[in-house]
Design an enzyme around this catalytic site. Structure first.
Site, PDB file in Angstrom:
ATOM      1  N   ASP A  64       0.864  -1.183   0.000  1.00 14.95           N
ATOM      2  CA  ASP A  64       0.000   0.000   0.000  1.00 14.95           C
ATOM      3  C   ASP A  64       0.893   1.222   0.000  1.00 14.95           C
ATOM      4  O   ASP A  64       1.981   1.218   0.583  1.00 14.95           O
ATOM      5  CB  ASP A  64      -0.940   0.013   1.203  1.00 14.95           C
ATOM      6  CG  ASP A  64      -2.095   0.981   0.979  1.00 14.95           C
ATOM      7  OD1 ASP A  64      -2.705   0.929  -0.108  1.00 14.95           O
ATOM      8  OD2 ASP A  64      -2.378   1.802   1.864  1.00 14.95           O
ATOM      9  N   TYR A 141       0.534  10.330  -9.086  1.00 13.45           N
ATOM     10  CA  TYR A 141       1.000  11.700  -8.840  1.00 13.45           C
ATOM     11  C   TYR A 141       2.381  11.993  -9.436  1.00 13.45           C
ATOM     12  O   TYR A 141       2.914  13.087  -9.246  1.00 13.45           O
ATOM     13  CB  TYR A 141       1.025  11.968  -7.324  1.00 13.45           C
ATOM     14  CG  TYR A 141      -0.342  11.884  -6.687  1.00 13.45           C
ATOM     15  CD1 TYR A 141      -1.177  12.997  -6.638  1.00 13.45           C
ATOM     16  CD2 TYR A 141      -0.819  10.687  -6.163  1.00 13.45           C
ATOM     17  CE1 TYR A 141      -2.448  12.916  -6.084  1.00 13.45           C
ATOM     18  CE2 TYR A 141      -2.084  10.591  -5.609  1.00 13.45           C
ATOM     19  CZ  TYR A 141      -2.889  11.705  -5.572  1.00 13.45           C
ATOM     20  OH  TYR A 141      -4.155  11.625  -5.031  1.00 13.45           O
ATOM     21  N   ASP A 142       2.948  11.034 -10.148  1.00 14.06           N
ATOM     22  CA  ASP A 142       4.318  11.210 -10.663  1.00 14.06           C
ATOM     23  C   ASP A 142       4.520  12.481 -11.512  1.00 14.06           C
ATOM     24  O   ASP A 142       5.594  13.084 -11.452  1.00 14.06           O
ATOM     25  CB  ASP A 142       4.766   9.970 -11.446  1.00 14.06           C
ATOM     26  CG  ASP A 142       5.030   8.780 -10.533  1.00 14.06           C
ATOM     27  OD1 ASP A 142       5.222   9.003  -9.330  1.00 14.06           O
ATOM     28  OD2 ASP A 142       5.043   7.642 -11.026  1.00 14.06           O
TER      29      ASP A 142
HETATM   30  P1  IMP Z   1      -2.802   2.036  -3.604  1.00 13.44           P
HETATM   31  O1  IMP Z   1      -1.472   1.793  -2.979  1.00 13.44           O
HETATM   32  O2  IMP Z   1      -2.996   1.292  -4.864  1.00 13.44           O
HETATM   33  O3  IMP Z   1      -3.896   1.938  -2.622  1.00 13.44           O
HETATM   34  O4  IMP Z   1      -2.920   3.529  -4.061  1.00 13.44           O
HETATM   35  C1  IMP Z   1      -1.931   4.416  -3.884  1.00 13.44           C
HETATM   36  C2  IMP Z   1      -2.269   5.699  -4.587  1.00 13.44           C
HETATM   37  O5  IMP Z   1      -1.236   6.578  -4.210  1.00 13.44           O
HETATM   38  C3  IMP Z   1      -2.221   5.545  -6.096  1.00 13.44           C
HETATM   39  O6  IMP Z   1      -3.471   5.443  -6.679  1.00 13.44           O
HETATM   40  C4  IMP Z   1      -1.573   6.825  -6.492  1.00 13.44           C
HETATM   41  O7  IMP Z   1      -2.553   7.804  -6.569  1.00 13.44           O
HETATM   42  C5  IMP Z   1      -0.653   7.136  -5.314  1.00 13.44           C
HETATM   43  N1  IMP Z   1       0.673   6.537  -5.529  1.00 13.44           N
HETATM   44  C6  IMP Z   1       1.237   5.474  -4.899  1.00 13.44           C
HETATM   45  N2  IMP Z   1       2.435   5.200  -5.388  1.00 13.44           N
HETATM   46  C7  IMP Z   1       2.637   6.074  -6.383  1.00 13.44           C
HETATM   47  C8  IMP Z   1       3.699   6.255  -7.283  1.00 13.44           C
HETATM   48  O8  IMP Z   1       4.705   5.523  -7.328  1.00 13.44           O
HETATM   49  N3  IMP Z   1       3.542   7.259  -8.133  1.00 13.44           N
HETATM   50  C9  IMP Z   1       2.464   8.074  -8.139  1.00 13.44           C
HETATM   51  N4  IMP Z   1       1.432   7.918  -7.346  1.00 13.44           N
HETATM   52  C10 IMP Z   1       1.521   6.927  -6.452  1.00 13.44           C
END
Ligand code: IMP
Length: 182
Positions: A64, A141-142
């Site tokens: 997560d 958000y990259d």
């Molecule tokens: P989950 O871990 O799939 O629940 O969601 C994490 C959320 O955080 C993603 O949908 C992105 O919006 C953001 N996120 C997590 N890791 C990254 C990353 O490596 N790059 C950009 N956004 C990220």
């Protein structure tokens, strides 16, 4: 060692495969993932790993992650995936005219064996939120996240950079340091 990543996100798989070269890591092919309603990244990561264990006898990796923005008191944080339909637009909007643009990516990994052995790893990347999106690689958000020591966004730095430097790669290295499973 064969293992399954309890996720549908191929970007995460690519980053983790590189950081865990001795693991034969594949996405877990299953429907009905638990909702991400935990209060912490760990809660969500272990819920995904436990779900995965119902579908395979291999090691399962739960993951997560999220982005924590200082000016928003650490939000969206653990709610990053469900915070807004368009998180990039929502974040740029929330920070309009705000001077403090500090932010951090966080990743929590939990590996679970068939008999319930558990290993954890955490990784973070510090940075700032850009004024507008730039770049086309990565995800989420990259396009608006600029790591400290860099002038380009993660989407401009690209997938090659992420494989070595992302919060996910750092969490994987931290998990390996703490475990015997490599
Ligand atoms: P989950 O871990 O799939 O629940 O969601 C994490 C959320 O955080 C993603 O949908 C992105 O919006 C953001 N996120 C997590 N890791 C990254 C990353 O490596 N790059 C950009 N956004 C990220």
């Amino acid at each position: 060692m064969r293992a399954r990543l309890a996720s549908k996100n191929a970007n995460k798989l690519r980053e983790l495969r590189h950081a865990l070269p001795d693991w034969e890591l594949e996405l877990l092919d299953a429907d009905g993932y638990p909702p991400e309603e935990g209060e912490t990244y760990y809660d969500n990561a272990i819920a995904k790993a436990r779900f995965g264990r119902e579908h395979t006898s291999e090691w399962v990796l739960g993951e997560d992650s999220g982005i924590e923005v200082s000016a928003l008191g650490g939000r969206p944080g653990v709610e990053s995936a469900r915070w807004a339909d368009d998180g990039v637009a929502a974040l740029l909007d929330a920070l309009k005219g705000v001077e403090d643009r500090r932010a951090r990516y966080v990743c929590e990994l939990v590996a679970l064996s068939r008999d319930g052995e558990e290993r954890r790893g955490t990784g973070t990347v510090e940075g700032t939120i850009a004024l507008e999106p730039r770049g086309s690689e990565g995800f989420g958000y990259d396009p608006i996240f600029v790591p400290d020591e860099e002038s380009r966004t993660v989407a401009e730095l690209g997938n090659g950079w992420k494989r070595d430097h992302s919060h996910r790669a750092r969490a994987a290295r931290s998990l390996l340091r703490k475990s015997r499973i490599h």
